[in-house]
Design a protein around this motif. Sequence first.
Motif, PDB file in Angstrom:
ATOM      1  N   THR A  17      -7.848  -1.475   3.087  1.00 35.99           N
ATOM      2  CA  THR A  17      -7.347  -2.292   3.730  1.00 35.99           C
ATOM      3  C   THR A  17      -6.784  -3.451   3.144  1.00 35.99           C
ATOM      4  O   THR A  17      -5.454  -3.951   3.718  1.00 35.99           O
ATOM      5  CB  THR A  17      -8.292  -2.698   4.953  1.00 35.99           C
ATOM      6  N   TRP A  18      -7.368  -4.178   2.437  1.00 36.62           N
ATOM      7  CA  TRP A  18      -6.629  -5.428   1.594  1.00 36.62           C
ATOM      8  C   TRP A  18      -5.747  -4.975   0.762  1.00 36.62           C
ATOM      9  O   TRP A  18      -4.656  -5.762   0.918  1.00 36.62           O
ATOM     10  CB  TRP A  18      -7.932  -5.958   0.759  1.00 36.62           C
ATOM     11  N   LEU A  19      -5.723  -3.740   0.112  1.00 34.55           N
ATOM     12  CA  LEU A  19      -4.405  -3.513  -0.521  1.00 34.55           C
ATOM     13  C   LEU A  19      -3.210  -3.228   0.417  1.00 34.55           C
ATOM     14  O   LEU A  19      -2.101  -3.221  -0.123  1.00 34.55           O
ATOM     15  CB  LEU A  19      -4.663  -2.200  -1.391  1.00 34.55           C
ATOM     16  N   TYR A  20      -3.519  -2.516   1.513  1.00 38.83           N
ATOM     17  CA  TYR A  20      -2.606  -2.243   2.476  1.00 38.83           C
ATOM     18  C   TYR A  20      -1.846  -3.582   2.783  1.00 38.83           C
ATOM     19  O   TYR A  20      -0.598  -3.834   2.816  1.00 38.83           O
ATOM     20  CB  TYR A  20      -2.957  -1.712   3.637  1.00 38.83           C
ATOM     21  N   ARG A  21      -2.738  -4.639   3.103  1.00 40.59           N
ATOM     22  CA  ARG A  21      -2.308  -5.855   3.669  1.00 40.59           C
ATOM     23  C   ARG A  21      -1.423  -6.548   2.497  1.00 40.59           C
ATOM     24  O   ARG A  21      -0.243  -7.057   2.886  1.00 40.59           O
ATOM     25  CB  ARG A  21      -3.530  -6.785   3.993  1.00 40.59           C
ATOM     26  N   ILE A  22      -1.755  -6.724   1.367  1.00 43.89           N
ATOM     27  CA  ILE A  22      -1.142  -7.142   0.148  1.00 43.89           C
ATOM     28  C   ILE A  22       0.290  -6.501   0.129  1.00 43.89           C
ATOM     29  O   ILE A  22       1.323  -7.006  -0.051  1.00 43.89           O
ATOM     30  CB  ILE A  22      -2.019  -7.174  -1.054  1.00 43.89           C
ATOM     31  N   THR A  23       0.275  -5.176   0.192  1.00 44.62           N
ATOM     32  CA  THR A  23       1.317  -4.467   0.046  1.00 44.62           C
ATOM     33  C   THR A  23       2.369  -4.567   1.087  1.00 44.62           C
ATOM     34  O   THR A  23       3.534  -4.872   0.456  1.00 44.62           O
ATOM     35  CB  THR A  23       1.037  -2.874  -0.055  1.00 44.62           C
ATOM     36  N   ILE A  24       1.886  -4.738   2.204  1.00 43.42           N
ATOM     37  CA  ILE A  24       2.990  -5.104   3.242  1.00 43.42           C
ATOM     38  C   ILE A  24       3.411  -6.314   3.240  1.00 43.42           C
ATOM     39  O   ILE A  24       4.710  -6.639   3.282  1.00 43.42           O
ATOM     40  CB  ILE A  24       2.001  -5.101   4.678  1.00 43.42           C
ATOM     41  N   ASN A  45       3.988   4.357  -2.449  1.00 44.04           N
ATOM     42  CA  ASN A  45       4.423   5.083  -1.118  1.00 44.04           C
ATOM     43  C   ASN A  45       4.613   4.045   0.067  1.00 44.04           C
ATOM     44  O   ASN A  45       5.545   4.265   0.760  1.00 44.04           O
ATOM     45  CB  ASN A  45       3.585   6.147  -0.948  1.00 44.04           C
ATOM     46  N   THR A  46       3.291   2.879   0.136  1.00 43.75           N
ATOM     47  CA  THR A  46       3.753   2.562   1.352  1.00 43.75           C
ATOM     48  C   THR A  46       4.813   1.276   1.059  1.00 43.75           C
ATOM     49  O   THR A  46       5.528   1.108   1.975  1.00 43.75           O
ATOM     50  CB  THR A  46       2.437   1.662   1.649  1.00 43.75           C
ATOM     51  N   ALA A  47       4.966   0.636   0.033  1.00 45.09           N
ATOM     52  CA  ALA A  47       5.958  -0.172  -0.214  1.00 45.09           C
ATOM     53  C   ALA A  47       7.350   0.693  -0.110  1.00 45.09           C
ATOM     54  O   ALA A  47       8.247  -0.043   0.395  1.00 45.09           O
ATOM     55  CB  ALA A  47       5.937  -0.723  -1.765  1.00 45.09           C
ATOM     56  N   LYS A 102       3.825  -8.175   0.369  1.00 44.59           N
ATOM     57  CA  LYS A 102       4.672  -8.135  -0.795  1.00 44.59           C
ATOM     58  C   LYS A 102       5.964  -7.412  -0.507  1.00 44.59           C
ATOM     59  O   LYS A 102       7.213  -7.803  -0.931  1.00 44.59           O
ATOM     60  CB  LYS A 102       4.149  -7.518  -2.129  1.00 44.59           C
ATOM     61  N   SER A 103       6.073  -6.533   0.171  1.00 43.83           N
ATOM     62  CA  SER A 103       7.008  -5.593   0.692  1.00 43.83           C
ATOM     63  C   SER A 103       8.098  -6.371   1.837  1.00 43.83           C
ATOM     64  O   SER A 103       9.086  -6.569   1.237  1.00 43.83           O
ATOM     65  CB  SER A 103       6.758  -4.283   1.155  1.00 43.83           C
ATOM     66  N   LEU A 104       7.409  -7.186   2.547  1.00 40.15           N
ATOM     67  CA  LEU A 104       8.124  -7.906   3.565  1.00 40.15           C
ATOM     68  C   LEU A 104       8.743  -9.182   2.795  1.00 40.15           C
ATOM     69  O   LEU A 104      10.068  -9.633   3.117  1.00 40.15           O
ATOM     70  CB  LEU A 104       7.277  -8.520   4.854  1.00 40.15           C
ATOM     71  N   ASP A 105       8.164  -9.714   1.913  1.00 41.54           N
ATOM     72  CA  ASP A 105       8.491 -10.800   0.871  1.00 41.54           C
ATOM     73  C   ASP A 105       9.720 -10.223   0.400  1.00 41.54           C
ATOM     74  O   ASP A 105      10.734 -11.202   0.417  1.00 41.54           O
ATOM     75  CB  ASP A 105       7.619 -11.418   0.082  1.00 41.54           C
ATOM     76  N   MET A 106       9.835  -9.189  -0.171  1.00 43.64           N
ATOM     77  CA  MET A 106      11.024  -8.693  -1.087  1.00 43.64           C
ATOM     78  C   MET A 106      12.184  -8.481  -0.018  1.00 43.64           C
ATOM     79  O   MET A 106      13.292  -8.778  -0.570  1.00 43.64           O
ATOM     80  CB  MET A 106      10.461  -7.054  -1.652  1.00 43.64           C
ATOM     81  N   GLU A 107      11.857  -7.910   1.124  1.00 41.18           N
ATOM     82  CA  GLU A 107      13.063  -7.680   1.884  1.00 41.18           C
ATOM     83  C   GLU A 107      13.664  -9.135   2.295  1.00 41.18           C
ATOM     84  O   GLU A 107      14.805  -9.234   2.536  1.00 41.18           O
ATOM     85  CB  GLU A 107      12.624  -7.197   3.332  1.00 41.18           C
ATOM     86  N   LYS A 108      12.906 -10.172   2.720  1.00 49.09           N
ATOM     87  CA  LYS A 108      13.413 -11.526   2.944  1.00 49.09           C
ATOM     88  C   LYS A 108      14.123 -11.976   1.808  1.00 49.09           C
ATOM     89  O   LYS A 108      15.265 -12.704   1.913  1.00 49.09           O
ATOM     90  CB  LYS A 108      12.317 -12.503   3.247  1.00 49.09           C
ATOM     91  N   LYS A 109      13.671 -11.816   0.515  1.00 53.23           N
ATOM     92  CA  LYS A 109      14.350 -12.073  -0.503  1.00 53.23           C
ATOM     93  C   LYS A 109      15.517 -11.412  -0.693  1.00 53.23           C
ATOM     94  O   LYS A 109      16.661 -12.150  -0.963  1.00 53.23           O
ATOM     95  CB  LYS A 109      13.578 -11.880  -1.647  1.00 53.23           C
ATOM     96  N   ILE A 148       6.989  -4.275  -6.597  1.00 51.56           N
ATOM     97  CA  ILE A 148       5.955  -4.560  -5.641  1.00 51.56           C
ATOM     98  C   ILE A 148       4.600  -4.031  -5.811  1.00 51.56           C
ATOM     99  O   ILE A 148       3.470  -4.704  -6.235  1.00 51.56           O
ATOM    100  CB  ILE A 148       6.278  -3.973  -4.214  1.00 51.56           C
ATOM    101  N   THR A 149       4.579  -2.935  -6.311  1.00 53.98           N
ATOM    102  CA  THR A 149       3.165  -2.087  -6.937  1.00 53.98           C
ATOM    103  C   THR A 149       2.571  -2.916  -7.986  1.00 53.98           C
ATOM    104  O   THR A 149       1.400  -3.109  -7.891  1.00 53.98           O
ATOM    105  CB  THR A 149       3.542  -0.840  -7.422  1.00 53.98           C
ATOM    106  N   GLN A 150       3.450  -3.359  -8.944  1.00 51.63           N
ATOM    107  CA  GLN A 150       2.979  -4.264  -9.942  1.00 51.63           C
ATOM    108  C   GLN A 150       2.241  -5.355  -9.489  1.00 51.63           C
ATOM    109  O   GLN A 150       1.299  -6.103  -9.973  1.00 51.63           O
ATOM    110  CB  GLN A 150       4.021  -4.315 -11.122  1.00 51.63           C
TER     111      GLN A 150
END
Length: 189
Positions: free
Chosen positions: A69-76, A31-33, A78-85, A46-48
Amino acid sequence: MNQADILERLKMGDNAVFADIVNLWQDMVYNTALGIVQNEEDAEDITQEVFVQVYESIGDFREEAKLSTWLYRITISKSLDMEKKKQRQKRGGLLKRIFEPTEAEVPVSFDHPGVKLDNKENAAALFNAIRKLPEKQRLAFVLQKLESLSNEEIGAVLQMSVVAVDSLLARARTNLKSILKGYYEKNLK
């Protein structure tokens, strides 16, 4: 079982505990991603990726923050990396840009779990507006409105003070009102 016990078992390679963590947190990660990238397939990828990173780097987790909190940070991240890609891919050849619509021209058409069917059109307008927010405002807004995190939790995830989170959210609301003003004026006539 407390967080320390869970982490110790994870570090020892207990796959049953890892499966429990995936089952417990996969909806939150997805949901966050989804709220950030606004594409179902990308959110699934991203979830995977998040859980692969958790599995591979659990030994590096310093336990200074909660696991969530760690999971949220990783998700954010990875999500931002996906957007940059995606942005790099969008800068492709001239012919591609001429003959294919850009992402900005394609309306959001995903089903977020928190959106009811009768609000789908308004939700699409809102998600398009959220996409236009500056990155930090967008992240804070998504974490508060879609993930229902408190300002203290958002501060922990984004590594900033509660006052800074309050300011980001106030600016996000102001910017969203400005972005959505034209949409609502047009649709309320």
